[in-house]
Design a protein around this motif. Structure first.
Motif, mmCIF file in Angstrom:
data_model
loop_
_atom_site.group_PDB
_atom_site.id
_atom_site.type_symbol
_atom_site.label_atom_id
_atom_site.label_comp_id
_atom_site.label_asym_id
_atom_site.label_seq_id
_atom_site.Cartn_x
_atom_site.Cartn_y
_atom_site.Cartn_z
ATOM 1 N N GLY A 154 0.550 -1.240 -0.070
ATOM 2 C CA GLY A 154 0.085 0.096 0.258
ATOM 3 C C GLY A 154 0.751 1.505 -0.045
ATOM 4 O O GLY A 154 1.925 1.619 0.613
ATOM 5 N N VAL A 155 0.624 1.749 -0.844
ATOM 6 C CA VAL A 155 1.498 3.926 -0.750
ATOM 7 C C VAL A 155 0.146 4.632 -0.625
ATOM 8 O O VAL A 155 -1.076 4.028 -2.277
ATOM 9 N N GLY A 156 0.154 5.767 0.330
ATOM 10 C CA GLY A 156 -0.852 6.703 -0.284
ATOM 11 C C GLY A 156 -2.127 5.350 -0.326
ATOM 12 O O GLY A 156 -2.405 5.022 0.729
ATOM 13 N N ALA A 157 -3.386 6.186 -0.841
ATOM 14 C CA ALA A 157 -4.948 5.356 -1.238
ATOM 15 C C ALA A 157 -4.707 3.904 -1.674
ATOM 16 O O ALA A 157 -5.442 3.666 -1.634
ATOM 17 N N LYS A 158 -3.204 3.867 -2.039
ATOM 18 C CA LYS A 158 -2.904 2.532 -4.210
ATOM 19 C C LYS A 158 -3.268 1.111 -2.820
ATOM 20 O O LYS A 158 -1.833 1.358 -2.137
ATOM 21 N N LEU A 159 -3.780 0.748 -2.984
ATOM 22 C CA LEU A 159 -3.989 -1.101 -2.154
ATOM 23 C C LEU A 159 -3.966 -1.607 -3.102
ATOM 24 O O LEU A 159 -4.760 -1.738 -3.918
ATOM 25 N N ASP A 160 -2.420 -2.408 -3.290
ATOM 26 C CA ASP A 160 -2.189 -3.707 -4.484
ATOM 27 C C ASP A 160 -1.554 -4.900 -4.286
ATOM 28 O O ASP A 160 -0.530 -5.039 -4.006
ATOM 29 N N LEU A 161 -2.375 -5.497 -4.517
ATOM 30 C CA LEU A 161 -1.921 -7.396 -4.234
ATOM 31 C C LEU A 161 -1.627 -7.876 -5.921
ATOM 32 O O LEU A 161 -2.922 -8.038 -6.632
ATOM 33 N N PHE A 162 -0.771 -8.266 -5.176
ATOM 34 C CA PHE A 162 0.168 -8.291 -6.876
ATOM 35 C C PHE A 162 0.637 -10.433 -6.722
ATOM 36 O O PHE A 162 0.897 -10.570 -7.717
ATOM 37 N N GLU A 163 0.402 -10.869 -5.855
ATOM 38 C CA GLU A 163 0.232 -12.114 -6.005
ATOM 39 C C GLU A 163 -0.336 -12.639 -5.143
ATOM 40 O O GLU A 163 -0.403 -12.264 -3.744
ATOM 41 N N GLU A 164 -0.706 -14.519 -5.020
ATOM 42 C CA GLU A 164 -2.184 -14.861 -3.948
ATOM 43 C C GLU A 164 -1.674 -16.703 -4.865
ATOM 44 O O GLU A 164 -0.814 -16.891 -5.674
ATOM 45 N N VAL A 165 -1.836 -17.143 -3.579
ATOM 46 C CA VAL A 165 -2.065 -18.484 -3.338
ATOM 47 C C VAL A 165 -3.234 -18.624 -3.574
ATOM 48 O O VAL A 165 -4.439 -18.844 -2.782
ATOM 49 N N HIS A 166 -4.176 -20.344 -4.342
ATOM 50 C CA HIS A 166 -5.053 -20.501 -4.389
ATOM 51 C C HIS A 166 -5.671 -21.334 -3.835
ATOM 52 O O HIS A 166 -4.430 -22.602 -3.626
ATOM 53 N N PHE A 167 -7.053 -21.654 -3.421
ATOM 54 C CA PHE A 167 -7.619 -23.263 -2.793
ATOM 55 C C PHE A 167 -6.997 -24.182 -3.521
ATOM 56 O O PHE A 167 -6.890 -23.642 -4.995
ATOM 57 N N PRO A 168 -6.709 -25.448 -2.923
ATOM 58 C CA PRO A 168 -6.482 -25.943 -1.987
ATOM 59 C C PRO A 168 -5.694 -25.207 -0.966
ATOM 60 O O PRO A 168 -5.193 -26.035 0.053
ATOM 61 N N ARG A 341 -9.809 9.319 -1.809
ATOM 62 C CA ARG A 341 -8.807 9.230 -0.605
ATOM 63 C C ARG A 341 -8.946 7.463 0.235
ATOM 64 O O ARG A 341 -10.076 7.086 0.257
ATOM 65 N N ARG A 342 -7.694 8.130 0.576
ATOM 66 C CA ARG A 342 -7.483 7.001 1.866
ATOM 67 C C ARG A 342 -8.391 7.398 2.643
ATOM 68 O O ARG A 342 -8.680 8.487 3.210
ATOM 69 N N PRO A 343 -8.928 6.083 3.799
ATOM 70 C CA PRO A 343 -9.621 6.888 5.263
ATOM 71 C C PRO A 343 -8.796 7.000 6.052
ATOM 72 O O PRO A 343 -7.506 7.105 5.399
#
Length: 584
Positions: A154-168, A341-343
């Motif tokens: 996260g930087v300022g108001a921007k939140l980026d998820l760039f990688e994930e692991v999937h179920f199961p 804007r971010r909260p």
């Protein structure tokens, strides 16, 4: 006009509602506290009404409702997992339109609804409330829609998820599987495994490492032959029993050393995994701050390990890291979506976001019963002196003050308090008050300005989300775990004046600025919400004294038989299944 956004998590487990007003969090509560159904998954109608009433709003004042996950994506994973394959298995829970229909019908909300990914809600719940201007973000739980672990920044108001692991493939499901193997309830007993771990040795670590295969970057895979959570009525397969060479423990049966060894081994493997992935995240982002959320982030031992041995300089963990906290995250995401804007820029200072009750309401309730009570209206010094004196004499106190906490921890407004120096206190409260397993540890609440005198902790810990070693010159057997650790809550006058003053008064009498603090409930029930809940819990346990606002009820001065009608109430069951992870 203010921008009013309601965030909701529901229809899975631990449903909750949160209110953001112009980006500031003003109210939040879990539905279970009102319905008294633990982990209640229902659309949080009562929590929703509370949020409106707390802010003096009507439903037409709500500009947007934010829902914490995407039903269509979740349905795809449910169907892939084998749910609802036949007509006899299908029900309305698998309808992706169900959340919106329930929101419209149960809550009566006709305005816009925004939907966000489950792990995006987790990530937002920690980053946007951390106070960090930038941070790496790690979310870890059982499963959302498809994601089980995500990496972001996260930087300022921007939140980026760039990688994930999937179920199961899931760290949370790995931990829940061994929880099930050890005879504890899934979605409930994971923290019991954490508490049991210090009694054991990591003799099963090598075997447990075979359950998960670490891969490049943030990836990993479970060895699925050891698991049965996809099709079975339990989390583990026979292959895991064969690997461990120890039969699965039957629930409520005697706890053996081998079970403690397995818990310790699991905790060690979990910490290895999280530390490795935290280092990867740091390498990718280069950031000094880390934000964490998801059910696994409630493992306070692992959190302390990440901060102590990992590369990050600062760590913020969302106090309500499980699904209930996603209500906060969804509301924050909607705020960013609408305003750009971010909260709130300030870090979350407290979670006293639930209902409160006036002294007039408390007095009226007590007068409607046969209880004798001592009233200290307007005499805070007299009240705190009396309570501190009772604590110093070994009394167990039910402490009900101000606004209820949001999240799984009691932090000094819905608490059971006791003297941490009493060697018999832990066993007494576990057996006679909380009615739970004897190995379970209790946490200390300590004045923030005195924490370094007694604990190996150099920063505030207001939410009980990390452990550290006890280094006090005082003997504190009731809050010191078998490995010399404690899960500390630091208390400041700025966020909880009355609780801080009670610690000061207790310190003045005893020379100890610390109290044992545990949640005000008994095993199998939610934390108390109302004065009536507190009185009922008082009657049905061996709590010595109940402090409701400015009133004290002493057990020794009352004939509790006269209140038998309160004892014979029907306890409500849990709102979720505990034999296997709740996927629906």
């Amino acid at each position: 006009m203010s921008l009013n956004i309601i965030g909701i998590s529901a229809l899975y487990h631990d449903s909750a509602c949160a209110l953001l007003q112009d980006g500031m969090l003003t109210a939040a509560a879990q539905e279970e506290r009102f319905t008294r159904i633990k982990h209640d998954p229902a659309v949080p109608a009562k929590a929703f009404l509370y949020c409106l009433e707390q802010a003096g709003l009507t439903i037409t004042d709500i500009d947007c409702l934010a829902y914490y996950e995407r039903p269509e994506k979740k349905l795809a994973r449910q169907l892939w997992s084998g749910y609802g394959c036949g007509p006899e298995e299908f029900d309305g829970r698998l309808d992706p339109k169900r959340p919106e229909q329930q929101i419209r019908e149960v809550l009566g909300f006709e305005g816009p609804i925004k939907f966000f990914d489950h792990h995006q809600s987790h990530a937002a719940s920690t980053y946007y409330y951390s106070g960090f201007e930038s941070a790496a973000v790690l979310t870890v739980d059982g499963v959302g829609e498809w994601a089980t672990t995500t990496y972001g920044k996260g930087v300022g108001a921007k939140l980026d998820l760039f990688e994930e692991v999937h179920f199961p493939h899931s760290i949370g499901l790995l931990y829940s599987t061994i929880t099930n193997y050890l005879g504890f309830e899934v979605n409930e007993g994971e923290y019991k495994v954490m508490g049991l771990a210090p009694y054991g040795k990591p003799v099963f670590s090598t075997k447990l490492r075979k359950l998960i295969r670490m891969e490049h970057d943030g990836q990993f895979q479970l060895e699925l032959k050891y698991f049965d959570f996809l099709q079975g009525d339990k989390m583990y397969s026979q292959a895991l029993v064969d690997l461990m060479g120890v039969p699965a423990r039957v629930a409520e049966s005697k706890m053996e050393q081998v079970h403690a060894d397995m818990a310790r081994s699991l905790q060690e493997v979990l910490q290895e995994i999280l530390l490795e992935k935290a280092r990867y995240l740091h390498d990718v982002t280069g950031m000094d701050n880390l934000c964490m959320a998801g059910g696994v982030a409630l493992n306070c031992v692992a959190n302390g390990n990440i901060l102590k041995y990992g590369p990050f300089k600062k760590l913020f963990v969302q106090p309500a890291s499980s699904d209930s906290g996603c209500a906060l995250g969804a509301a924050a995401l909607a705020h960013v979506d609408i305003t750009g804007r971010r909260p709130q820029n300030e870090p979350m200072q407290h979670v006293y976001l639930g209902p409160s009750f006036t002294q007039s309401e408390i007095t009226t309730m007590l007068e409607a019963t046969s209880f004798n009570a001592h009233h200290f209206a307007g005499d805070t010094e007299g009240l705190l002196t009396e309570v501190a004196t009772l604590l110093s004499k070994g009394k167990v106190i039910g402490w009900f003050q101000g606004r209820m906490e949001f999240g799984p921890r009691s932090l000094g407004t819905r608490s059971i308090l006791a003297d941490p120096r009493d060697a018999d206190m832990r066993d007494r409260i576990n057996a006679m008050v909380k009615k739970r397993e004897g190995f379970r540890p209790f946490a200390p609440a300590v004045l923030a300005e005195r924490v370094r005198d007694h604990f190996d902790l150099d920063h505030p810990s207001p939410f009980m989300l990390e452990t550290c070693q006890v280094k006090s010159a005082l003997d504190l057997p009731a809050i010191t775990h078998v490995d010399g650790s404690a899960r500390v809550q630091t208390v400041s006058q700025e966020t909880n004046e009355r609780f801080a003053k009670l610690l000061q008064y207790f310190n003045a009498i005893t020379g100890c600025p610390i109290l044992l603090n545990t949640s005000f409930n008994v095993r199998g029930e939610p934390i108390v919400c109302t004065p009536e809940d507190a009185l009922r819990c008082f009657v049905t346990t061996d709590i010595d004294c109940l402090v409701l606002g400015d009133s004290i009820v002493n057990r020794s001065e009352n004939s509790l038989e006269l209140m038998a009608w309160m004892i014979n109430f029907q306890q409500k069951s849990s709102g979720i299944v505990h034999d296997v992870y709740t996927f629906i």
